[in-house]
Design an enzyme around this catalytic site. Structure first.
Site, short mmCIF file in Angstrom:
data_model
loop_
_atom_site.label_atom_id
_atom_site.label_comp_id
_atom_site.label_asym_id
_atom_site.label_seq_id
_atom_site.Cartn_x
_atom_site.Cartn_y
_atom_site.Cartn_z
N LYS A 1 50.62 23.76 -53.15
CA LYS A 1 50.23 24.58 -54.35
C LYS A 1 49.48 25.76 -53.54
CE LYS A 1 47.55 24.26 -58.26
NZ LYS A 1 47.12 25.65 -58.15
N GLU B 1 54.89 19.81 -53.07
CA GLU B 1 55.07 21.22 -52.66
C GLU B 1 53.63 21.54 -52.18
OE1 GLU B 1 59.17 22.91 -54.73
OE2 GLU B 1 57.05 23.55 -55.15
P1 ATP Z 1 47.87 26.91 -65.00
O1 ATP Z 1 48.44 27.72 -64.26
O2 ATP Z 1 48.06 25.31 -65.10
O3 ATP Z 1 47.42 27.34 -66.24
P2 ATP Z 1 45.75 27.60 -63.42
O4 ATP Z 1 46.14 29.27 -63.51
O5 ATP Z 1 44.20 27.44 -63.35
O6 ATP Z 1 46.34 26.79 -64.50
P3 ATP Z 1 46.29 26.20 -61.44
O7 ATP Z 1 45.80 24.93 -61.84
O8 ATP Z 1 45.78 26.37 -60.25
O9 ATP Z 1 46.37 27.48 -62.10
O10 ATP Z 1 47.88 25.57 -60.97
C1 ATP Z 1 49.16 26.16 -61.48
C2 ATP Z 1 49.32 27.46 -60.92
O11 ATP Z 1 49.57 27.02 -59.40
C3 ATP Z 1 50.84 28.09 -61.03
O12 ATP Z 1 50.71 28.79 -62.30
C4 ATP Z 1 51.07 28.69 -59.81
O13 ATP Z 1 50.76 29.99 -60.09
C5 ATP Z 1 50.44 28.14 -58.68
N1 ATP Z 1 51.36 27.51 -57.55
C6 ATP Z 1 51.22 27.40 -56.26
N2 ATP Z 1 52.10 26.91 -55.88
C7 ATP Z 1 53.07 26.10 -56.78
C8 ATP Z 1 54.28 25.77 -56.47
N3 ATP Z 1 54.86 25.25 -55.17
N4 ATP Z 1 54.85 25.50 -57.56
C9 ATP Z 1 54.42 25.76 -58.61
N5 ATP Z 1 53.16 26.62 -59.01
C10 ATP Z 1 52.78 26.73 -57.86
#
Ligand code: ATP
Length: 570
Positions: free
Chosen positions: A252, A250
């Site tokens: 991100k 998907e």
């Molecule tokens: P984490 O959430 O893993 O603690 P973080 O806040 O730095 O780390 P990222 O590393 O950027 O976040 O990645 C996870 C986040 O990505 C998720 O918590 C969600 O908010 C976001 N996200 C965006 N698209 C999606 C998707 N398709 N499925 C799940 N999460 C997604």
């Protein structure tokens, strides 16, 4: 229960820094707690309600000082002086209670029920005379308190209990007290906590020593839950290796997590830190009402900002102000529109979907949501085992201004609050961290009156460790004029959290989380993390994150090692 018993427990737990010892002490205590006293578990975590409840004590140091002054008959100035020398308002209150004159000696026995009763009235007060009423409620408790009770009462009301007990400590202690430390039971306890976010409810089930009762604790619409989190990989290949082929891939999205609940006619929106943000996003409530079918549900989604004219997606920092801002909502809604990208469903029409395979959950999303681009859509997804196709999709996501891709195992269940190996995130190598502000320094010249540099900390799980000082990326003009975050704004946010002042420098409670980019990590003896960031630059406030969710020292060490490797190989 007598509050004294709890205060003595706090004291005993504080006497050791060893986690295992803390668990042992706490597990002995929990065995003695009756079901009818289960709410002491909230107090144990420094709270008055379960975690999902937003009502917090919210008392400033100033108000606590006034209350201590009234309860002990001591001049407020003297209390401030004591506070400066001892550095802990709780200890000041303990000392002054010891010295209290004979005539004001305690008359009542303090109970945990009474403490909860008075503290729970605090967030309810509004309007005229609020300050006076709050002081009376706290003073009533403090005048009945013994020195050690006063110590922990004051620390509780200012939100700084300092006994080193976290939710995980309580979980381990419950497993040890009622299931002889059984691993399976410990996991079930954690699952129940993640679903209910109510430690007292979990305690009731645990106390019966039946795993079946624990399993019965489930989701409820309208009650926020902790989200599922992903692990990181560096390449598509690695992602496939971890998940198997085929899997779902998907976009991100570069936005913020939004959990959407529908309960009867009500629609409620929560962030990943369980904050209710329904009022801030009235348009989302409308989208859900109009375009999602179902009597009750919980959806997991990412809200992304876009430009109204060009329709281009915007980076998170541009829309982040919408999360906290409680005024000018209509204006903001026009200026910073968001699109909801739904990627999961956790509950549907009276039934938990947690144990359904991901593929089935996605199919359900498609069935109940009609796509309305720039309002609410299914997250862009492909299902493939072909590395080339996956790479192409990844490139497309980046071109579309998104952060990268999420890879998801097709038969994965949804595990609230867990960082699982069935969800994988992939984004280009970048250097940025989420850190918490723990100190600040007043500026000079045109920056005098504002804090102009900020001490940042990462976490090692138990403690916050300093890693650098940041002063760039913040605006001198107000946010309204130039966008972004200004020194004035950050200064205002920090002031209520000051715990100590040393001339121009202040220490600050770890509350405000910021996203920071940097050029390089260096080893450094100047900070207790052992590392320092070179050229740290503020990029955004992270009002959607709690201090407990900042970057871990472990990850930073890894980034440091990786950086060294890259230099070596050019
Ligand atoms: P984490 O959430 O893993 O603690 P973080 O806040 O730095 O780390 P990222 O590393 O950027 O976040 O990645 C996870 C986040 O990505 C998720 O918590 C969600 O908010 C976001 N996200 C965006 N698209 C999606 C998707 N398709 N499925 C799940 N999460 C997604």
């Amino acid at each position: 229960m007598r509050y004294k018993k709890l205060a003595e427990l706090y004291e005993e737990i504080s006497s050791t820094t060893k986690r295992l010892e803390k668990t042992k002490i706490l597990s002995k205590f929990l065995k003695e707690v009756n079901e009818s006293d289960k709410e002491v578990l909230y107090l144990l975590l420094g709270d008055i309600y379960p975690e999902y409840n937003e009502k917090k004590i919210g008392i400033s140091n100033q108000l606590a000082i006034k209350s201590i002054s009234k309860a002990t008959g001591t001049d407020a100035k003297e209390i401030v002086n004591e506070w400066k020398s001892i550095g802990d308002l709780g200890k000041v209150s303990e000392k002054l209670t010891k010295h209290k004159k004979q005539s004001t000696l305690r008359t009542h026995i303090l109970t945990t029920e009474k403490v909860l009763e008075n503290l729970r009235k605090l967030p309810e007060l509004e309007g005229k005379g609020t300050v006076g009423k709050k002081i009376s409620l706290i003073t009533e408790l403090l005048t009945s308190a013994s020195p050690i009770e006063a110590l922990y009462l004051v620390r509780t009301i200012i939100g700084d209990l300092r006994i080193g007990v976290k939710e995980s400590t309580v979980r381990e202690s419950m497993a040890s007290a009622f299931f002889e430390g059984d691993k399976e039971a410990s996991k079930k306890i954690q699952d129940a906590i993640n679903k209910s976010n109510d430690i007292a409810e979990v305690f009731s089930a645990v106390k019966k020593r039946k795993l079946k009762d624990l399993e019965k604790i489930s989701l409820e619409t309208g009650k926020p839950i902790k989200v599922m989190l992903a692990q990181k990989v560096k390449t598509i290949k690695e992602g496939f290796k971890a998940l198997g082929k085929p899997c779902a891939i998907e976009y991100k999205y570069d936005g913020f997590r939004l959990l959407i609940h529908k309960k009867d006619k009500d629609i409620l929106l929560f962030t990943r830190s369980l904050e209710n943000v329904t009022k801030q996003f009235p348009e989302v409530v409308e989208y859900v009402k109009n375009y999602v079918k179902g009597k009750s549900f919980i959806l997991d989604s990412e809200a992304v900002g876009f430009n109204r004219e060009t329709k281009e997606y915007q980076p998170f920092q541009n829309v982040s102000q919408r999360i906290r801002r409680k005024y000018d909502i209509e204006k903001l809604q026009k200026e910073l529109p968001i699109e909801i990208n739904v990627f999961d469903i956790i509950y549907y029409n009276g039934k938990s979907q947690l144990d359904e395979p991901f593929k089935k959950r996605t199919a359900l999303i498609k069935k109940i949501i009609r796509n309305h681009p720039y309002k609410i859509i299914h997250a862009k997804q492909i299902i493939t085992g072909d590395e080339k196709k996956a790479e192409e999709f990844y490139k497309k996501a980046l071109k579309d201004n998104q952060e990268g891709v999420m890879m998801k195992k097709l038969d994965a269940i949804y595990q609230p609050g867990s960082r699982v190996n069935t969800w994988i995130k992939l984004k280009p190598e970048e250097r940025d961290l989420d850190l918490v502000i723990v100190g600040a320094e007043f500026g000079k010249g045109k920056r005098s009156g504002w804090f102009s540099s900020f001490i940042l900390s990462c976490s090692d799980g138990d403690k916050f460790l300093e890693i650098g000082k940041m002063g760039t990326g913040i605006k001198e003009k107000s946010a309204e004029e130039v966008g972004g975050t200004s020194f004035a704004e950050l200064t205002k946010m920090i002031k209520p959290f000051i715990t100590k002042e040393h001339g121009k420098r202040v220490e600050v409670k770890p509350k405000i989380v910021v996203a920071v980019t940097y050029q390089e990590i260096q080893k450094s003896p100047n900070y207790n993390s052992g590392f320092a960031l070179r050229f740290p630059r503020f990029t955004a406030l992270r009002p959607d994150k709690k201090a407990s969710q900042v970057s871990r020292l472990k990850e930073i060490k890894k980034d440091f090692e990786k950086q060294k490797r890259n230099w070596r190989y050019g």
